[in-house]
Enzyme design. Structure first.
Site, PDB file in Angstrom:
ATOM      1  N   ASN A 210       0.857  -1.177   0.000  1.00 30.18           N
ATOM      2  CA  ASN A 210       0.000   0.000   0.000  1.00 30.18           C
ATOM      3  C   ASN A 210       0.892   1.224   0.000  1.00 30.18           C
ATOM      4  OD1 ASN A 210      -2.250  -1.529   0.259  1.00 30.18           O
ATOM      5  ND2 ASN A 210      -2.759  -0.890   2.330  1.00 30.18           N
ATOM      6  N   ASP A 279      -4.903  -5.234   2.770  1.00 23.87           N
ATOM      7  CA  ASP A 279      -6.082  -6.038   3.110  1.00 23.87           C
ATOM      8  C   ASP A 279      -5.962  -7.473   2.600  1.00 23.87           C
ATOM      9  OD1 ASP A 279      -7.393  -4.047   4.473  1.00 23.87           O
ATOM     10  OD2 ASP A 279      -8.223  -3.181   2.631  1.00 23.87           O
ATOM     11  N   PRO A 309      -5.923 -10.551   8.258  1.00 19.75           N
ATOM     12  CA  PRO A 309      -6.759 -10.246   9.418  1.00 19.75           C
ATOM     13  C   PRO A 309      -6.839  -8.736   9.606  1.00 19.75           C
ATOM     14  CG  PRO A 309      -4.617 -11.103  10.095  1.00 19.75           C
ATOM     15  CD  PRO A 309      -4.686 -11.248   8.605  1.00 19.75           C
ATOM     16  N   PHE A 327      -6.992   4.985  11.721  1.00 15.48           N
ATOM     17  CA  PHE A 327      -6.862   5.964  10.648  1.00 15.48           C
ATOM     18  C   PHE A 327      -7.586   5.416   9.425  1.00 15.48           C
ATOM     19  CE2 PHE A 327      -3.784   9.496  11.214  1.00 15.48           C
ATOM     20  CZ  PHE A 327      -3.524   9.316  12.557  1.00 15.48           C
ATOM     21  N   LYS A 341     -16.693   2.935   8.672  1.00 15.76           N
ATOM     22  CA  LYS A 341     -15.515   2.191   9.148  1.00 15.76           C
ATOM     23  C   LYS A 341     -15.446   2.185  10.671  1.00 15.76           C
ATOM     24  CE  LYS A 341     -12.270   2.134   6.248  1.00 15.76           C
ATOM     25  NZ  LYS A 341     -11.202   2.581   5.358  1.00 15.76           N
ATOM     26  N   LYS A 345     -15.369  -1.159  12.750  1.00 15.38           N
ATOM     27  CA  LYS A 345     -14.167  -1.535  13.497  1.00 15.38           C
ATOM     28  C   LYS A 345     -14.361  -1.399  15.000  1.00 15.38           C
ATOM     29  CE  LYS A 345     -11.148  -0.906   9.683  1.00 15.38           C
ATOM     30  NZ  LYS A 345      -9.922  -1.551   9.272  1.00 15.38           N
TER      31      LYS A 345
HETATM   32  O1  C5P Z   1     -10.060  -0.777   6.347  1.00 15.79           O
HETATM   33  P1  C5P Z   1      -8.928   0.179   6.230  1.00 15.79           P
HETATM   34  O2  C5P Z   1      -7.632  -0.457   5.877  1.00 15.79           O
HETATM   35  O3  C5P Z   1      -9.170   1.395   5.394  1.00 15.79           O
HETATM   36  O4  C5P Z   1      -8.826   0.746   7.734  1.00 15.79           O
HETATM   37  C1  C5P Z   1      -7.875   1.600   8.138  1.00 15.79           C
HETATM   38  C2  C5P Z   1      -7.563   1.376   9.594  1.00 15.79           C
HETATM   39  O5  C5P Z   1      -7.588  -0.006   9.937  1.00 15.79           O
HETATM   40  C3  C5P Z   1      -6.174   1.848   9.921  1.00 15.79           C
HETATM   41  O6  C5P Z   1      -6.190   2.298  11.254  1.00 15.79           O
HETATM   42  C4  C5P Z   1      -5.366   0.580   9.753  1.00 15.79           C
HETATM   43  O7  C5P Z   1      -4.152   0.639  10.486  1.00 15.79           O
HETATM   44  C5  C5P Z   1      -6.312  -0.474  10.268  1.00 15.79           C
HETATM   45  N1  C5P Z   1      -6.169  -1.815   9.647  1.00 15.79           N
HETATM   46  C6  C5P Z   1      -5.752  -2.889  10.397  1.00 15.79           C
HETATM   47  N2  C5P Z   1      -5.655  -4.139   9.848  1.00 15.79           N
HETATM   48  C7  C5P Z   1      -5.981  -4.342   8.557  1.00 15.79           C
HETATM   49  C8  C5P Z   1      -6.394  -3.256   7.768  1.00 15.79           C
HETATM   50  C9  C5P Z   1      -6.484  -2.003   8.335  1.00 15.79           C
HETATM   51  O8  C5P Z   1      -5.458  -2.699  11.572  1.00 15.79           O
HETATM   52  N3  C5P Z   1      -5.869  -5.552   8.041  1.00 15.79           N
END
Ligand code: C5P
Length: 406
Positions: A210, A279, A309, A327, A341, A345
């Site tokens: 990313n 992801d 995960p 974030f 989100k 989360k």
């Molecule tokens: O779903 P997304 O990646 O956009 O979400 C962003 C947030 O989720 C960030 O805080 C990122 O560090 C966290 N994240 C995570 N584990 C993942 C994907 C994202 O902790 N596999």
């Protein structure tokens, strides 16, 4: 944003053209209620008038190490002991080198070697001097020792070059000075921060990742350390220097990041997940380089990806008293996406940024973020440096999420 008490600040001025802005800094520090004394290198007096600094600070200005008259009033050791903070602005490549090596051959460098106060430097120089390996090493060593930095900024330089090397504006130096003087409000707290992007291997030479420089997460970790927290930073591959006082754990993949986070979690009362975690990862990692010659000329390559995960979701679930902040990098409908989100989360606060803007987000030093709270409240911040965003974030975590919690 002044601290309530009057503090004693030595402004050490070295010989760069940006010294012409120092009267404004001295004035600002005075207006914020502080006592200021200026110390100049002999070269600095070519760029700024000692009389102006003396008038604005209301204190004698010193430039000689061994001037019997000056030494009689305030000896250099007295000045070093008097300071609660020393601000070196502008800081030339030369003074950074002398600080790094403990050279004390004029009043300013002697004062810097003798003082026990925190030191904040605002570098200003030609872009090539700033990027020179010697300066890079000196800056890294000084940071490692706990010297704080503000700037330099990127832009037009007095020497005619464009690039990184402009001294931070007086207002930014003032704000950084206030931050240095603040009480260590996070002392005794364990803080865990993730930063950077994860890298998911496809074969022995290729990977999926990313886009993320890690700058935002590193700034969040640096600010927590400045506030006295015991900080662990779990970072994806990044060339950024480790902020002073921060323990860093380098990882590559999302699975490694998850392992490190879960291992460090018991010591953390606040977790800030600023990493751009991939992801998906390739289901199969080929041990040897995949060769196009092994495929027919018109044959494509299909990669099967499996879900990684979601670490944030996992640690938000059973967080108990632990504060968890996430974030979100979005390209459109930023607030709506962030709200969804946050709900999914289940964290305490989500910091959303619009990465479609050219002036904020990926790899640059500024960010424009929106804080999205579980109650639906939304706070949009203007374009700020990542260090300032980190300051705003910790202010809110302290006031709204840690208030009353031990
Ligand atoms: O779903 P997304 O990646 O956009 O979400 C962003 C947030 O989720 C960030 O805080 C990122 O560090 C966290 N994240 C995570 N584990 C993942 C994907 C994202 O902790 N596999």
């Amino acid at each position: 944003m002044g601290t309530s008490e009057q503090r004693r600040i030595v402004v050490a001025v070295t010989g760069g053209i940006a010294a012409y802005k120092i009267p404004e800094l001295v004035r600002g520090l005075g207006r914020a209620g502080h006592r200021v004394r200026c110390a100049l290198t002999p070269e600095a007096a070519h760029f700024v008038s000692p009389l102006v600094l003396q008038t604005l600070s209301g204190e004698p200005v010193r430039s000689q190490l061994l001037d019997p008259g000056e030494e009689g009033s305030i000896g250099h050791i007295d000045l070093a002991d008097w300071a609660e903070l020393v601000v070196v602005a502008p800081a030339t490549a030369n003074v950074l080198a002398r600080m790094c090596h403990g050279i004390a051959d004029d009043l300013v460098t002697t004062l810097l070697l003798a003082t026990r106060a925190p030191v904040l430097v605002a570098p200003a120089m030609n872009v090539n001097m700033w990027n020179h390996p010697a300066t890079r090493d000196n800056v890294a060593a000084l940071r490692e020792r706990g010297v704080r930095m503000v700037g330099p900024e990127t832009g037009e330089l007095a020497c005619g070059w464009e690039g990184e090397g402009r001294m931070a504006e007086p207002a930014a130096i003032l704000e950084a000075a206030e931050r240095c003087l603040r009480a260590p409000s996070l002392r005794g707290r364990g803080v865990l921060v993730t930063a950077g992007g994860t890298v998911e291997p496809i074969d022995s030479v290729r990977s999926l990742t990313n886009r993320s420089s890690g700058k935002m997460g590193f700034a969040v970790a640096a600010e927590a350390a400045l506030r006295g927290a015991s900080v662990t930073l779990v970072a994806g591959p990044s060339h950024l220097p480790t902020p002073a006082g921060v323990r860093r754990i380098d990882v590559e993949t999302a699975l490694e990041m998850r392992d490190a986070v879960l291992r460090e979690l018991p010591d953390a009362s606040v977790v800030v997940k600023a990493a751009a975690v991939a992801d998906f990862r390739p289901r199969v990692v080929h041990e040897r380089k995949l060769k196009k010659e092994d495929l027919a000329p018109d044959q494509g390559l299909t990669l099967e990806l499996v879900r990684n995960p979601d670490i944030l979701e996992e640690i938000s679930r059973d967080r108990g008293d632990r504060v968890v902040v996430g974030f979100a990098a979005e390209t459109h409908d930023v607030v709506e996406a962030a709200r969804r989100k946050l709900a999914r989360k289940g964290c305490d606060l989500l910091v959303a940024n619009d990465v479609s803007r050219g002036d904020a987000g990926f790899d640059v030093d500024e960010n424009a973020v929106t804080f999205v709270w579980p109650g639906g409240e939304v706070e949009e911040l203007p374009l700020l440096s990542k260090a300032q965003v980190a300051g705003q974030l910790w202010d809110r975590i302290e006031k709204r999420l840690l208030g009353g919690r031990e």
